[in-house]
Design an enzyme around this catalytic site. Structure first.
Site, PDB file in Angstrom:
ATOM      1  N   ARG A  15      73.863 -32.660  51.229  1.00  0.00           N
ATOM      2  CA  ARG A  15      73.637 -33.993  49.973  1.00  0.00           C
ATOM      3  C   ARG A  15      73.893 -34.068  48.541  1.00  0.00           C
ATOM      4  O   ARG A  15      74.626 -32.854  48.558  1.00  0.00           O
ATOM      5  CB  ARG A  15      72.082 -33.118  50.177  1.00  0.00           C
ATOM      6  N   LYS A  75      69.843 -27.775  45.838  1.00  0.00           N
ATOM      7  CA  LYS A  75      69.305 -26.804  46.296  1.00  0.00           C
ATOM      8  C   LYS A  75      69.991 -26.364  44.629  1.00  0.00           C
ATOM      9  O   LYS A  75      69.973 -26.038  43.838  1.00  0.00           O
ATOM     10  CB  LYS A  75      70.178 -26.212  47.320  1.00  0.00           C
ATOM     11  N   TYR A  94      66.204 -28.244  43.825  1.00  0.00           N
ATOM     12  CA  TYR A  94      64.977 -27.623  44.338  1.00  0.00           C
ATOM     13  C   TYR A  94      65.163 -25.913  43.646  1.00  0.00           C
ATOM     14  O   TYR A  94      66.630 -25.946  43.962  1.00  0.00           O
ATOM     15  CB  TYR A  94      65.088 -27.460  45.812  1.00  0.00           C
ATOM     16  N   HIS A  96      62.926 -22.890  44.415  1.00  0.00           N
ATOM     17  CA  HIS A  96      62.092 -21.955  45.436  1.00  0.00           C
ATOM     18  C   HIS A  96      62.129 -20.542  44.990  1.00  0.00           C
ATOM     19  O   HIS A  96      63.214 -19.511  45.288  1.00  0.00           O
ATOM     20  CB  HIS A  96      62.879 -21.890  46.636  1.00  0.00           C
ATOM     21  N   ASP A 267      62.166 -21.093  52.535  1.00  0.00           N
ATOM     22  CA  ASP A 267      62.927 -21.738  51.470  1.00  0.00           C
ATOM     23  C   ASP A 267      61.873 -20.862  50.554  1.00  0.00           C
ATOM     24  O   ASP A 267      62.260 -20.146  49.656  1.00  0.00           O
ATOM     25  CB  ASP A 267      62.448 -22.686  51.180  1.00  0.00           C
TER      26      ASP A 267
END
Length: 363
Positions: A15, A75, A94, A96, A267
């Site tokens: 991505r 990510k 993201y 996490h 995740d």
């Protein structure tokens, strides 16, 4: 503001944080956008597409990190990117953090402003997590079904046939990812059971899917569900926090050999006793004769769909952040996305988890 978008370097991550269309909107707001060469190729976007949108193309990612005030990714940064962190840099991606103490400490030490897609929360829920949860939920059935075939052990077809029973699918959690998994499994003809702690949610789903078996999530129903299941989808979520261990060591005695367990919560640290992150290159491992699928970036296998869906949700919030960070953080939804700021963890569940300094952001 100078906005950078680097090529994702997490294993098998295809991505890209910005589409050319999104980049153009940032530019129309008066910002400069730097794109790493070939960052969008796997998602279907050429360097020429970005140039036509008004972006500058960089060959070396370290130059993008150096020149940017804000980095937009998909990510979380990985260890080789930590040296690029700098004070007051905004990272929008993201994160996490509950599953990554080392990254959390690096962000705090370098005084990075880190805003996580997965903890932005408005009246609709978790808008930037929703599209990838939907993709992951659907992929959990698609990929899980693959390992029910001779790619795995059981050698069965998820949907069955007119004369052979369909597979038994157990879904734990009726949120976005669980519901997406349910939709696909149910419509393929699998015998589907869903567990959730919210009785009203179970009633809603039963009305929409009349043949669905809905049960309150408790120990007895979990054990009975595991005994029958060929495919188990764990779709639990505690926003921003470490995932609870739903399937514990003692539960494995009830699971048939060759069954497939898919952990969508990987995740956030994983919700199965044996969970550990895997990749699309090497997606499964076997413990106690049971197949575990724990890919930590499931939507990365469908990069074009995922990138388009993600940008649709992240762009409005990202524009507010780029236009004026202080005003953006006055927005309650974006404020909930703030995870680290000026050397502190601003998400209490993460600070408590890693015993790090917590400080509430003051508007």
């Amino acid at each position: 503001m100078n906005i950078g978008c680097v090529k994702e370097i997490k294993v098998n991550e295809s991505r890209v944080g910005l589409t050319p269309k999104s980049a153009k909107v940032y530019i129309e707001h008066g910002h400069q956008v730097f794109i790493e060469k070939d960052a969008g190729l796997a998602s279907g976007f050429s360097n020429e597409d970005y140039l036509n949108a008004g972006c500058m193309i960089y060959s070396d990612p370290k130059d993008i990190w150096k020149d940017s005030d804000m980095i937009i990714k998909v990510k979380e940064p990985i260890k080789k990117e930590y040296p690029y962190f700098k004070e007051n840099l905004i990272i929008y991606t993201y994160l996490h953090l509950a599953a990554d103490e080392e990254l959390t400490k690096a962000l705090v030490e370098r005084k990075v402003t880190a805003i996580a897609y997965e903890t932005i929360q408005d009246e609709t829920g978790l808008p930037c997590l929703r599209p990838m949860s939907e993709v992951a939920g659907k992929l959990s059935i698609q990929e899980g079904a693959r390992y029910l075939t001779k790619h795995g052990e059981l050698g069965i077809l998820l949907s069955g046939t007119q004369t052979v029973d369909a597979a038994n699918v157990l879904i734990i959690g009726g949120g976005v990812s669980g519901t997406a998994a349910l939709s696909l499994a149910y419509n393929l003809g699998a015998k589907t059971t869903l567990l959730d702690i919210n009785e009203n949610r179970l009633i809603e789903l039963k009305e929409k899917y009349p043949k669905l078996n809905t049960l309150i999530s408790n120990e007895e129903n979990l054990v009975n569900g595991l005994k029958d299941a060929d495919l188990v989808i764990s779709a639990v979520l505690l926003p921003g926090a470490k995932a609870p261990k739903i399937i514990r060591k003692e539960h494995y005695q009830f699971i048939k050999k060759g069954a497939v367990l898919v952990d969508i919560a990987i995740d956030q640290g994983g919700s199965l006793h044996y969970s550990r992150p895997t990749t699309h290159k090497d997606p499964i491992f076997i413990e106690e004769g049971i197949i575990h699928y724990c890919v930590a970036n499931m939507p990365g296998i469908v990069p074009k769909t995922s990138t388009l869906a993600l940008n649709h949700q992240t762009l409005p919030f990202g524009l507010k952040i780029a236009d004026n960070l202080k005003e953006a953080l006055a927005n309650e939804a974006i404020l909930k996305g703030l995870n680290t700021y000026q050397g502190y963890v601003t998400l209490k569940v993460v600070a408590d988890l890693f015993n790090l300094p917590y400080k509430k952001y003051e508007k």
